[in-house]
Scaffold this motif. Sequence first.
Motif, mmCIF file in Angstrom:
data_model
loop_
_atom_site.group_PDB
_atom_site.id
_atom_site.type_symbol
_atom_site.label_atom_id
_atom_site.label_comp_id
_atom_site.label_asym_id
_atom_site.label_seq_id
_atom_site.Cartn_x
_atom_site.Cartn_y
_atom_site.Cartn_z
ATOM 1 N N TRP A 1 36.411 55.709 38.291
ATOM 2 C CA TRP A 1 37.570 54.971 37.803
ATOM 3 C C TRP A 1 37.689 53.719 38.646
ATOM 4 O O TRP A 1 37.931 53.785 39.839
ATOM 5 C CB TRP A 1 38.827 55.833 37.921
ATOM 6 N N SER A 2 37.469 52.564 38.020
ATOM 7 C CA SER A 2 37.498 51.291 38.728
ATOM 8 C C SER A 2 38.809 50.579 38.425
ATOM 9 O O SER A 2 39.081 50.220 37.271
ATOM 10 C CB SER A 2 36.309 50.413 38.306
ATOM 11 N N VAL A 3 39.619 50.385 39.441
ATOM 12 C CA VAL A 3 40.929 49.762 39.290
ATOM 13 C C VAL A 3 40.812 48.290 39.678
ATOM 14 O O VAL A 3 40.557 47.960 40.835
ATOM 15 C CB VAL A 3 41.981 50.491 40.140
ATOM 16 N N PHE A 4 40.976 47.421 38.671
ATOM 17 C CA PHE A 4 40.846 45.976 38.845
ATOM 18 C C PHE A 4 42.199 45.385 39.230
ATOM 19 O O PHE A 4 43.189 45.560 38.507
ATOM 20 C CB PHE A 4 40.390 45.312 37.543
ATOM 21 N N PHE A 5 42.248 44.659 40.320
ATOM 22 C CA PHE A 5 43.462 43.956 40.721
ATOM 23 C C PHE A 5 43.374 42.519 40.207
ATOM 24 O O PHE A 5 42.425 41.794 40.503
ATOM 25 C CB PHE A 5 43.639 44.010 42.236
ATOM 26 N N LEU A 6 44.364 42.139 39.416
ATOM 27 C CA LEU A 6 44.332 40.896 38.665
ATOM 28 C C LEU A 6 44.001 39.694 39.546
ATOM 29 O O LEU A 6 44.598 39.496 40.612
ATOM 30 C CB LEU A 6 45.683 40.672 37.986
ATOM 31 N N VAL A 7 43.054 38.890 39.072
ATOM 32 C CA VAL A 7 42.777 37.576 39.645
ATOM 33 C C VAL A 7 43.276 36.549 38.633
ATOM 34 O O VAL A 7 42.902 36.611 37.465
ATOM 35 C CB VAL A 7 41.275 37.380 39.922
ATOM 36 N N PRO A 8 44.129 35.612 39.039
ATOM 37 C CA PRO A 8 44.702 34.673 38.072
ATOM 38 C C PRO A 8 43.700 33.604 37.621
ATOM 39 O O PRO A 8 43.733 32.452 38.058
ATOM 40 C CB PRO A 8 45.883 34.060 38.834
ATOM 41 N N THR A 9 42.804 34.031 36.741
ATOM 42 C CA THR A 9 41.832 33.122 36.162
ATOM 43 C C THR A 9 41.715 33.446 34.682
ATOM 44 O O THR A 9 42.067 34.543 34.245
ATOM 45 C CB THR A 9 40.464 33.256 36.871
#
Length: 393
Positions: A186-194
């Motif tokens: 389970w890969s939890v992506f932390f938002l990058v504002p792009t």
Amino acid sequence: MRRPRRATADRPFIVIWEATQACPLACLHCRASARPDRDPQELTSAEAVDLMGQVAEFGRPAPLFVITGGDPFQRPDLTTLVRRGTELGLAVSVSPSGTPTLTRQALRDLRDAGARAISLSLDAADAAAHDGFRGVPGVYELTRRAWDDAASLGLRVQINTTVTRDTVDELPRIAARVREHGAMLWSVFFLVPTGRGRALSSLDAAETEDVLNILYDLGETVPVKTTEAHHFRRVCLQRAVLARRGVPAAEALGLGPLYRRLRRRLDELGLTGLPRRPRRPPLQVSAGNGFVFVSHRGQVHPSGFLPVPAGDVRRERLVDIYREAPLFTALRDPGLLRGRCGACEFRTVCGGSRARAYAVTGDVHAEEPACGYQPGSFPYPDDLAEVLSPAGA
């Protein structure tokens, strides 16, 4: 802490290829700002095969090779490319979108062509919220069905979840889904504002710290990793020291109300107090340092979330770009980090998200905006020195 077996200055651990930006979805967070139609300038079939040959030039075993998008199934040559990559000795995985192209037969074709795994996105635990995030109705059901189909066909499945302030409370229920249905990761992506993600609301540094500690708590229940949250490595080392000393983490680390709220929800869902599974130590790979991204037009970036090109596979060899491009060599030098990252005792194992630093400040070496750790503030420096040593980490 896990480190790649081979020096990341010499070869990447993983290569991500954006096969196309075409995708019928309208995901709120899309890095690629995907479009309905294929770009006529994307790599041709022959150029894609050449790219995979360039990846193979790094030597055996070759880096992991992931075909992403957009939606890779918008390319009619996808299965052929998976087969050619497999013949070249690559371990090929595919990251499809939840669209009507994601059928059981399509997954069977990928498996028969040699694909090892797929990754699927799940950003909420129910259809209404997930489909709202993805911008198209029916995506949740297509994703759920593909998850079951892939598992029954013998394909390994990774589940990807993007965390924003609006989706963070979904994490416990998604974790329950992952445990129930099974996944290799389970890969939890932390938002990058792009891309389109600039319009979404990211967690602040304190909230990020709370979530990283929740994910650590889940590590003996589900196989979890983070993407663009490299300070999870710091959290893992801190928590290991605190556990050894018998010190409650919430108090020692000053965790906040989001941690307590999510932890209560984990308890309610029965995700704590379960028989332990082996904890998956985080892998020390980051943008340009074990990781490389190739765009649909062949431009080479340290990460798909870091839109600074360092070369072009149509004109140069990927091996040379990765090993010698100034951007890549600079990203592998922790001595160039600025601000708190440059002063941090964890800088050689963490380094922060260079993509987020660039998105927020325009400087790839700036301090990590989503990290609130003050260098030197952890109360057990001697213990840290032990776990930060090559043998300990």
